[in-house]
Motif scaffolding. Sequence first.
Motif, PDB file in Angstrom:
ATOM      1  N   MET A 319       7.537   4.649  -8.071  1.00 42.73           N
ATOM      2  CA  MET A 319       6.266   4.004  -8.385  1.00 42.73           C
ATOM      3  C   MET A 319       5.325   4.036  -7.185  1.00 42.73           C
ATOM      4  N   VAL A 320       5.874   3.824  -5.994  1.00 34.96           N
ATOM      5  CA  VAL A 320       5.045   3.880  -4.788  1.00 34.96           C
ATOM      6  C   VAL A 320       4.493   5.283  -4.592  1.00 34.96           C
ATOM      7  N   ALA A 323       1.788   5.953  -7.047  1.00 31.55           N
ATOM      8  CA  ALA A 323       0.566   5.222  -6.677  1.00 31.55           C
ATOM      9  C   ALA A 323      -0.169   5.947  -5.552  1.00 31.55           C
ATOM     10  N   ARG A 327      -3.919   7.678  -5.986  1.00 29.73           N
ATOM     11  CA  ARG A 327      -5.033   7.309  -5.120  1.00 29.73           C
ATOM     12  C   ARG A 327      -5.833   8.536  -4.676  1.00 29.73           C
ATOM     13  N   LEU A 337      -4.831   0.329 -10.096  1.00 30.58           N
ATOM     14  CA  LEU A 337      -3.409   0.447 -10.418  1.00 30.58           C
ATOM     15  C   LEU A 337      -2.856  -0.924 -10.760  1.00 30.58           C
ATOM     16  N   ILE A 339       0.790  -2.776 -11.593  1.00 35.73           N
ATOM     17  CA  ILE A 339       2.244  -2.681 -11.612  1.00 35.73           C
ATOM     18  C   ILE A 339       2.775  -3.907 -12.342  1.00 35.73           C
ATOM     19  N   PHE A 354       6.069  -2.185  -2.180  1.00 34.28           N
ATOM     20  CA  PHE A 354       4.744  -1.636  -1.891  1.00 34.28           C
ATOM     21  C   PHE A 354       4.277  -2.049  -0.492  1.00 34.28           C
ATOM     22  N   PHE A 359       1.609   0.462   1.596  1.00 32.04           N
ATOM     23  CA  PHE A 359       0.581   0.775   0.614  1.00 32.04           C
ATOM     24  C   PHE A 359      -0.605  -0.171   0.819  1.00 32.04           C
ATOM     25  N   PRO A 362      -1.960  -4.153  -1.670  1.00 32.73           N
ATOM     26  CA  PRO A 362      -1.479  -4.554  -3.002  1.00 32.73           C
ATOM     27  C   PRO A 362      -1.636  -6.071  -3.155  1.00 32.73           C
ATOM     28  N   THR A 382      -5.185  -2.513  -6.340  1.00 31.12           N
ATOM     29  CA  THR A 382      -3.800  -2.397  -6.794  1.00 31.12           C
ATOM     30  C   THR A 382      -3.293  -3.806  -7.080  1.00 31.12           C
TER      31      THR A 382
END
Length: 989
Positions: A319-320, A323, A327, A337, A339, A354, A359, A362, A382
């Motif tokens: 998932m990371v 993402a 981006r 995004l 989640i 994340f 990231f 988030p 996010t």
Amino acid sequence: MSSSRDRLEIEFVEDPAVDLLRVLFDYGELLLADVSRLRESTTDVLLTRRLETQLQALNPWIDQDGIRRAIAAIARVSAIDLIDANEKVHTALTYGITLPHTDANGRRQDRSVRYFDFETVEKNTFEFARQVAIKGPRQEIIPDIIVYVNGIPLVVIECKSPGLSDPIGDALRQFRRYEGRDEFQGLGAPRLFEVSQISLALARDVAKSGTTATPTRFWADWRDPYPLSSDALASRLGRTPTPQDALLAGMLAPENLLDLVRNFIIFETIDGKRIKKIARYQQYVAVGRTIERIRTALRPDKRGGVIHHTQGSGKSLTMVFLAIKLRRLPEAENPRLVIVTDRTELDGQITGQFQRAGFPNPTQAESGEHLRELLSGGAGTTVLTTVHKFQSAVPKRTDVISDSPNIFVMVDEAHRTQYGALAARMRAGLPNATMIAFTGTPIDKKDRATRRVFGDYIHRYLIHQAVKDEATVPIYYEMRDARMRIHGVELESAIRRAFPELSDEEIQKLKRGTRLQEKVAGAEERVRMICQDILQHYRETIEPNGFKAQIVTVSRDVAVTYVETLRDLGAPECAVIMSTANNDSARLQRHHHSKREREDLIARFKRQNDPLKILVVCDMLLTGFDAPIEQVLYLDAPLREHTLLQAIARVNRTADGKKYGLVVDYWGDNQRISEALEMFSEDDGVLSAMRPASEKYQLLESRHRAAMRLFDNVDRNDEEACVLLLEPEDVRARFELDFQRFAEAFDMVLPDPKALEEPYLADLKWLSRIRATARRTFSDERFDARPYGAKVGELITSHLQSEGVEQLLQPTDILDPAFLRSVAELHSDEAKAARIEHAIRHEIHVHRDENPTAYSSLWEELEELISRRRTDRVSAASQLARLEEMATRSAELRSDAGGIRLSGTSGAILPLIEFRPDLDADTRREIASSIATDLEAMTQVIDWHMKEDVQRQMRRKIKEHLRTAQSDFQEMEASTAKIMDVARARFSK
């Protein structure tokens, strides 16, 4: 190394590797003389002159001073250790660096320097060199192959002879020496690994990938040459690809190499230590195919789908990576995004993942209102949330949060809560969002199909692949039986003496309602017996290897009994992790922990040297709990299907010295494990038989109408009057059936937001209220057994006798075909008969409405057989034979003896016709289909089933067709009557 093995290494490993790079991907080969010309000295890891040329080409504005600074930014890094230096270089390579610049007009402004052109791969220079010597502080190292991009050494490759006993182990030891770590501290040439991003160990038939300072157990296979197929790779090579070929093609294709460096490397801090991770092949392929689908989908609602990766294979990291990739995707237009998880603890875990991965920004939604605010904001945010927050974020179907198409929703563990009203609200609030499901156990039960809801599979990575790749360890399953005996007659008398005020009917309800199975499971004598067995097994099998254990119980009360018993028996340190409630008993409250205390206990459990060895749980830590130190799960709860799979997966994480995970099952219902494992090999054929959406909407409409028809002539605002309509018992029974069918149809349509349209949701709530009021008013409420539960538990315990623990099934690999055979051998005739009886009852229940005549006959035969069994006039073996015969007939009700299969009304009609033997299968099928078509057309008449003239025409039409199939008048009359029953059952609702 002998000269013979030197020759094998070069001939079978190194030469094929460089040939593949040169021929397949047009890498340029640098001779040692070229390397000397392009770098300053043997201490340099960069090909400085090549990098100068490429920096000038990629950044036409840059001057010589800027080039010098750009090279220094990655050649001379100030850092506290190797990983810190590598992270700084990786950031510079992927994001560029900022340098001051003076333009032609003398104006100063900062500009970004690019080391690579990630968008136009052809503008970069891809080269390799063999046997390049690099001088370290004390020693010189000579890697077999170094891959340079624009003069920067991105990949270091070590080749080993396939004739060695452990070629990969030798290669990894060599990498530790090159990096100057562990037993080689102070040796090697770590400067090379401050810059390089990927490390590869090759031995032809085995090949593994890692990155800077990767621990031995995290080096991984790369089995997919994506975007090439295996066949395409074989065609281009002119031979069958080896594992080495697949890895090189998958990781070093120029587009893939730059993509991996830019989007699939992250740095995390775990237990205070900074580590570097690179994607495994299943993660890379899943993300790549997701991006492909987003780019090529003909319609926005076709951009989503399902990523099915088995538990423990790194879904959170996938998932990371997705993402990060989204981006940078131009088509995503700076996406928002979202989640989504279904549990608070998972929300925290994903958020942590994340954040650890660095990231950017988030944000965790704190409430439905906060979620709405976050998603209503600008692009580029996010948001991490639980699905439950959409309940208040989207109170009505029309309360759209955003209709933007650049919202991408990633749903974790999508097999659980993504089929109901909460998910429908999520879709209503974000109608144009792309929905991507991540799941380890997708289910296709009835209409709750992951693929129906989210779209087709994007990528699958199943349990056997993960075990083969050593991404997870094999799981062994062992069954033990805690043999207990209850004096049934004495217990019955004791219960009656204890509750003289209860009638016989209430006594029966009491026995059903006090969860007797749970009471038996939690009996102190039984728990003590199992705890003694667990402790002996743990001390002999698990603890000596330094691993830990988890115990899963049927309830919180039983969990407390377990932990108190373990402590009383002198077990290693243990703790219970469970949810809490304000009205818990004093006994339970003694084991309550605050959220912080629970987190501390879990953190202690995960640490290898911490004395906390055993966690006892009920419903917590069964999903998303990642503890490699856990090797055994002692199971004493009736978990099923995906919940059982999730619990089993707690022991499949890899750890140093961990060769397998083990599940020891004390509950005893071995059919559960067979049913759960069948979910791993999901039958795609199930999906083709599911109802299309249009049919579900029609069904919802017709069943809604049927449920509301009773209240057509009464003021619905006068609920008292509505309830009085339900006073007659037969009316109440019919209403209950109509309500259940409406609720079922509503559930089928979910999570499509159409289910939230008026009047369906409002009427379902209103009907529920009327139903509950009628039950109270007309004494339909069920007998409440809860006040009697504690006393019943005491009575059971006093009548329970222990007979010891018996091992029913030796530890067996759950992926071994022999495993299911072993489980099957455990079934006695009695057990088999019980399962077949249950299956036949279910089959009759599901299909009785479709074909009442045939299935009613089967029902009567089943009831007669069970009645005879109760009076001991039929042996278990005889009953089993009869039931197996009935099961076969049940299956044949939807096909004739010739194997002709039809679905729907045609399939229900087909077995009711006694065909002449001379008719072929096609003719028989055509006759049944023609009858079904004509009946469906004639039943469009409103209230046709109440109009004799219409039914007369229907019978006439049926007989016209039957004359082609039958010659006997009596057979024709009988078939006509049965077919009319089918028509009434199917078309009167």
